[in-house]
Design an enzyme around this catalytic site. Structure first.
Site, PDB file in Angstrom:
ATOM      1  N   LYS A 112       0.806  -1.218   0.000  1.00  0.00           N
ATOM      2  CA  LYS A 112       0.000   0.000   0.000  1.00  0.00           C
ATOM      3  C   LYS A 112       0.848   1.280   0.000  1.00  0.00           C
ATOM      4  CE  LYS A 112      -1.209  -0.201   4.963  1.00  0.00           C
ATOM      5  NZ  LYS A 112      -1.137  -1.641   5.247  1.00  0.00           N
ATOM      6  N   THR A 113       1.998   1.260   0.671  1.00  0.00           N
ATOM      7  CA  THR A 113       2.814   2.473   0.695  1.00  0.00           C
ATOM      8  C   THR A 113       3.369   2.781  -0.694  1.00  0.00           C
ATOM      9  OG1 THR A 113       3.428   2.137   3.010  1.00  0.00           O
ATOM     10  CG2 THR A 113       4.838   3.578   1.709  1.00  0.00           C
ATOM     11  N   GLU A 156      -3.000   6.191   2.505  1.00  0.00           N
ATOM     12  CA  GLU A 156      -3.065   4.791   2.900  1.00  0.00           C
ATOM     13  C   GLU A 156      -4.249   4.571   3.833  1.00  0.00           C
ATOM     14  OE1 GLU A 156       0.517   2.841   4.132  1.00  0.00           O
ATOM     15  OE2 GLU A 156       1.744   4.332   3.101  1.00  0.00           O
TER      16      GLU A 156
END
Length: 481
Positions: A112-113, A156
């Protein structure tokens, strides 16, 4: 809101929101147990920063923000309650920011980052300036956050504590669904003794996350992850799928890995739309790029612009960050701290042509290590040498039933031909491998704790050794003249 106080302001998630509020003109203060370059950056931007927690720190604040790492017994939480200040969770604060904009929220145990960073980078490359809040420092903005002028906010979404249910995004990305959640918090701690039931509850929560997508929005889901693929039929919003190994709306074909770079053909709805070249390694980063492409297409960007922008994406700190090469040894630092991330990072390390891969890993949290011990021990198969340090406790108390030595022993049991060692500290781990190093090796440091400091020091030592070797060679040559 006029004065916002952040408890734990140095955290990567908290600091990003604090920075946005500073840029919006709010008075911001915050406290943390330790100060860092992140708290210093916020101080230089105008935040009042306190080292340590004290009741006096929240004086004058009308809003206090805290994360799940902070307990209700915290001195500052109690002082805020007595003062009648508004108390909100970090995710609730992010939700308030997202309510005013078109939100793009990226969730998933891994990816996700980088995916959030890729989307942010492509938007900026295309002349769009969104508000960005990332769980890592993006090289392009030299920060983990930026207040933008566009109507989008890209952030995020944290599934580890189910706080992503505070968000109502226009686009929700699900990179994968995994059992690696924070077992110390509700609702997950209720199911920590039943893995099957835990996974069922996690999947149900992801479905609930998609229920929060606004009208006209969509869910972008990785078809390569079985658990994510299994919920597609239960999502009531538009779904865009992406993947490599399974049929999907956005796919990658003809993948090639070479020299810490990768390339592939991008297939959109069955038709080739161009060749993608990435400066970051690994199949997992191709998957991240596919998610980025899906989001950007939904938001109206052109395929050729998206692909061109991604070709110059330079990554972010602690995501396969190449510190450099010295004495013929390449040193990489990575945030990998769960089985999937560790396996992906080691696989990426193997794409650069190294003779050997030496993995040094600092397990993160006793609860995570204990719960995922089997999976963790199976993640190092592509390494030639592995050294495990003692577990980084984070906010947990030590658990006598699990330790780093047990992890090392299980890795050795499952990989008899591999050299496996244990060291109490990251520094001792790096000292342990010094006698093993040969030119052509790649050393990869992995963990979400303080191992990154030792990785940097280790690389600095190699540079000093190389400089000293150079001077000795030059001195010898002078004597021989």
């Amino acid at each position: 809101m006029k004065h916002i106080h952040f408890i734990g302001i140095g955290g990567i998630g908290m600091s990003g929101i604090a920075q946005i509020m500073l840029e919006k003109g709010y008075k911001v203060s915050g406290s943390d147990i330790k100060l860092s370059h992140i708290t210093e950056r916020l101080r230089l931007m105008g935040a009042e920063i306190y080292c340590g927690h004290s009741e006096s720190n929240v004086k004058g604040a009308d809003t206090v923000v805290y994360s799940t790492a902070i307990t209700d017994s915290n001195l500052e939480v109690q002082a805020a309650l007595k003062a009648g200040a508004r108390i909100v969770k970090r995710a609730e604060m992010l939700g308030l920011l997202m309510n005013d904009k078109k939100g793009i929220a990226v969730a998933g145990t891994h990816g996700k980052t980088t995916t959030t960073s890729m989307i942010s980078y492509v938007f900026r490359w295309c002349g769009i300036h969104p508000t960005v809040i990332i769980g890592g420092e993006l090289s392009a903005i030299s920060s983990n956050a930026e207040s933008g002028t566009d109507s989008h906010i890209i952030a995020e979404a944290d599934e580890s504590d189910a706080s992503f249910l505070c968000l109502s995004p226009t686009v929700a990305v699900i990179t994968n669904i995994d059992s690696d959640v924070n077992l110390n918090v509700k609702p997950w701690r209720l199911y920590r003794d039943d893995k099957k039931l835990l996974m069922e509850k996690i999947s149900e929560t992801f479905i609930s996350f998609t229920e929060r997508i606004t009208e006209g929005g969509c869910a972008v889901i990785c078809a390569d992850n079985k658990e994510a693929r299994d919920i597609i039929g239960k999502v009531r919003r538009q779904v865009i799928t992406y993947g490599i190994d399974h049929e999907a709306d956005i796919r990658a074909e003809n993948i090639n890995m070479e020299g810490f770079c990768s390339s592939c053909d991008i297939i959109i709805n069955g038709k080739k739309s161009g060749e993608l070249k990435l400066q970051v390694p690994g199949r997992h980063n191709i998957q991240n790029a596919l998610a980025c492409i899906a989001v950007c297409l939904h938001e109206g960007l052109k395929p050729e612009d998206i692909i061109m922008a991604l070709s110059s994406f330079g990554g972010l700190k602690r995501r396969f960050e190449i510190l450099g090469t010295s004495m013929g040894v390449t040193v990489v630092d990575d945030y990998a701290h769960n089985p999937s991330k560790i396996k992906a990072a080691i696989h990426a390390a193997g794409t650069g042509g190294a003779k050997r891969i030496i993995a040094i890993c600092q397990p993160h949290r006793y609860s995570r290590t204990k719960y995922l011990l089997e999976e963790l021990s199976e993640s190092f198969g592509e390494a030639d040498i592995t050294v495990i340090t003692e577990i980084y406790a984070s906010c947990e108390k030590p658990d006598p039933e699990i330790n780093g030595r047990m992890v090392a022993e299980l890795i050795k049991k499952k990989n008899p031909a591999m050299k496996v060692g244990f060291a109490d500290t990251p520094k001792e781990a790096f000292d342990l491998i010094k006698g093993e190093l040969t030119s052509g090796d790649l050393v990869i440091s992995m963990g979400a704790g303080d191992i990154t400091k030792s990785a940097g020091s280790f690389y600095d030592e190699l540079c000093i050794m190389e400089e000293e070797k150079k001077h000795r060679t030059e001195a010898l040559q002078m004597c021989l003249k």
